[in-house]
Write an enzyme that holds these catalytic residues in place. Structure first.
Site, short mmCIF file in Angstrom:
data_model
loop_
_atom_site.label_atom_id
_atom_site.label_comp_id
_atom_site.label_asym_id
_atom_site.label_seq_id
_atom_site.Cartn_x
_atom_site.Cartn_y
_atom_site.Cartn_z
N HIS A 154 0.82 -1.23 0.00
CA HIS A 154 0.00 0.00 0.00
C HIS A 154 0.84 1.26 0.00
O HIS A 154 0.31 2.36 0.01
CB HIS A 154 -0.91 0.01 1.22
N GLY A 155 2.15 1.11 0.03
CA GLY A 155 3.03 2.28 0.08
C GLY A 155 4.45 1.77 0.12
O GLY A 155 4.72 0.62 -0.26
N1 LIG Z 1 3.45 10.34 -2.57
C1 LIG Z 1 3.51 10.43 -1.24
N2 LIG Z 1 3.51 9.29 -0.48
C2 LIG Z 1 3.56 9.40 0.84
C3 LIG Z 1 3.61 10.64 1.50
N3 LIG Z 1 3.62 10.41 2.84
C4 LIG Z 1 3.56 9.08 3.00
N4 LIG Z 1 3.53 8.46 1.81
C5 LIG Z 1 3.40 7.02 1.50
O1 LIG Z 1 2.08 6.63 1.81
C6 LIG Z 1 2.10 5.35 2.43
C7 LIG Z 1 0.85 5.25 3.22
O2 LIG Z 1 1.06 4.71 4.45
P1 LIG Z 1 -0.02 4.61 5.62
O3 LIG Z 1 0.40 3.38 6.36
O4 LIG Z 1 0.10 5.84 6.39
O5 LIG Z 1 -1.33 4.46 4.98
C8 LIG Z 1 3.42 5.34 3.20
O6 LIG Z 1 3.87 4.02 3.39
C9 LIG Z 1 4.32 6.11 2.27
O7 LIG Z 1 4.94 5.24 1.38
C10 LIG Z 1 3.61 11.83 0.69
O8 LIG Z 1 3.63 12.96 1.18
N5 LIG Z 1 3.55 11.66 -0.65
MN LIG Z 2 -3.07 5.11 4.60
#
Ligand SMILES: Nc1nc2c(ncn2[C@@H]2O[C@H](COP(=O)(O)O)[C@@H](O)[C@H]2O)c(=O)[nH]1
Ligand SMILES: [Mn+2]
Ligand SMILES: [Mn+2]
Length: 474
Positions: A397-398
């Site tokens: 998810h990220g």
């Molecule tokens: N493009 C961006 N991605 C971001 C930013 N801050 C965090 N992140 C990414 O989102 C995931 C979501 O994680 P969650 O667990 O909080 O849902 C995190 O893992 C990052 O990879 C941003 O400012 N811009």
């Molecule tokens: Mn999230």
């Protein structure tokens, strides 16, 4: 007992790693990312494997890190008969998710206005810890958002009907039960409808830097040099309070139903019991609220773009939930079964064989939206049928954190982080400098490496890489 590499990008946590495991664990990482998985995360994968009715494997995606009970990046599916539901497998920010809007604008036309545009977006979309909205929802509107999510938002004039085709669950999950949402959750949720929140939540103006798969990109409406807008937020205080309230109930249910759990954060209830039904009904309310929230924020984003680029089209490419439990049909040992699939920091990644994907993407698979950080690339992928065999149709998810917030605060200052981003040509707005330090790009794993794992496993295929031009953080 050691975890064992069983294939490229697949590590197994064997039954016996800890007592009571009913299934093995699986951690989907490359050798380099394996080094970044803390021992506590492996233990959490093993703990989840002890829960009643778990099917297949207790899984962790390549962005996995320590969470409440279940790891963030965790996926676990439970049998309808004999299984459980657990708030720890969903997370506090119920239906935290990502939405991607694609424009018909070229980055070269937007870049000169980036600071003005970002200021206007920062004004139009309330953000920050405990922020309250422009919306001033009534009690009745709050209930409608719980019951009908984005569908209700469209009825109220936010977004258009066709947007709903491009939201997971069409932006409104069945089964909401507002009677299971407490007074405190309503009180926190009502003023926050239409707000971004803080920390990792963001609204980001991006440029499509690279197209990996021209055929799918075309169908998703993506092209090189294009401006996209990514929105990441969830159910705000409403979801948090719903999770907190039901954790209390389910902690008691663990004793009442005699469930042996290795960690009290794995509080759960057997499916079919009133406690499980009540949590599910309240969780759906929060999930629908989150879809309404992202819908309202997208509407205000469109208004801002229209002010500076009259007639510009911001179309919804897709909206994914990455903190949710859903009833889905999957094949288990050759037979179709209804399962409660928990994705906590994991994105559904259904391939072309599933009927749940939008008609516009028929034959392709669903868009899988993977944010990177405010200084590194985010990705659009397309779900593949192989994910159904490997991960109950799920992907990361990220990028996933590698550094705690407190460590980040010791290591960086907001001022330094902002200056470094500006040097890279990225404009940023935030309600607090401390938040920028906590969210420095260095606190996250390299997004490209994480995405490579799901691409190489065949769970989801890379379509496009998006880079940040301007970020509004909470
Ligand atoms: N493009 C961006 N991605 C971001 C930013 N801050 C965090 N992140 C990414 O989102 C995931 C979501 O994680 P969650 O667990 O909080 O849902 C995190 O893992 C990052 O990879 C941003 O400012 N811009
Ligand atoms: Mn999230
Ligand atoms: Mn969130």
């Amino acid at each position: 007992m050691e975890i064992e590499k069983i294939d490229d990008n697949i590590y197994e946590v064997p039954i016996g790693y800890r007592p009571g495991m009913r299934v093995p664990g699986r951690i989907f990482v490359s050798a380099a990312l394996r080094e970044m998985v803390e021992p506590g995360t492996v233990d959490q994968v093993a703990n989840v494997a002890t829960l009643p009715g778990i099917v297949g494997h207790s899984m962790a995606m390549p962005d996995a890190h320590l969470g409440y009970g279940f790891p963030i990046g965790g996926v676990a599916a439970f049998k309808e008969q004999g299984g459980i539901i657990s708030p720890g497998g969903v997370g506090f920010d119920i239906n935290c998710g990502v939405r991607l809007l694609r424009s018909d604008l070229q980055a070269r036309d937007v870049q000169p206005l980036i600071n003005t545009l970002l200021d206007a977006l920062f004004q139009a979309v309330p953000s920050g810890l405990g922020s309250t909205g422009r919306l001033h929802a009534t009690d009745r509107q709050l209930t409608e958002s719980f019951l009908r999510g984005a569908e209700w938002a469209v009825e109220e004039g936010y977004g258009v009907e066709s947007d709903l085709d491009f939201c997971e669950e069409n932006g409104s999950m069945p089964g909401a039960d507002p009677s299971q949402v407490g007074v405190k959750a309503r009180k926190r949720g009502r003023p926050q409808l239409g707000t971004l929140g803080s920390g990792n939540h963001f609204l980001e103006i991006q440029r499509v830097e690279e197209i990996y798969n021209p055929e799918i990109a075309k169908r998703f409406g993506l092209f090189k040099g294009q401006i996209t807008v990514m929105i990441h937020c969830g159910s705000r205080g409403a979801g948090h309070q719903i999770c907190t309230d039901h954790l209390d109930v389910l902690s008691k249910a663990v004793r009442k139903y005699n469930i042996d759990i290795p960690d009290k954060q794995l509080a759960c209830a057997p499916l079919g019991t009133p406690e499980a039904d009540h949590y599910f009904g309240a969780m759906v309310c929060a999930a629908n609220y989150a879809w309404a929230n992202r819908h309202i924020i997208a509407h205000w984003t469109r208004e801002v773009f229209d002010r500076y680029f009259p007639g510009s089209q911001l179309q919804l490419l897709y909206d994914v939930a990455h903190n949710v439990a859903k009833i889905e049909e999957h094949r288990v040992e050759g037979k179709k079964e209804r399962l409660y699939v928990h994705r906590k920091g994991a994105t559904r990644a259904f391939g072309p064989s599933r009927t749940e994907i939008p008609a516009a993407y028929e034959g392709l698979g669903q868009p899988v939206l993977i944010p990177g950080s405010m200084g590194t690339a985010s990705y659009v992928l397309c779900g593949q049928d192989k994910a159904l065999d490997l991960t109950f149709g799920s992907a990361c998810h990220g990028s996933g954190r590698v550094m705690s917030r407190s460590q980040a605060l010791r290591q960086f200052t907001g001022k330094e982080v902002k200056a470094a981003l500006n040097r890279d040509g990225i404009a940023v707005r935030s309600t607090s400098p401390g938040m920028l330090a906590e969210e420095a790009p260095q606190v996250y794993k390299p997004s490209g490496d994480v995405v490579d794992v799901v691409h190489n496993l065949g769970i989801a295929t890379r379509v496009a890489r998006l880079v940040p031009l301007g970020v509004s953080k909470g």
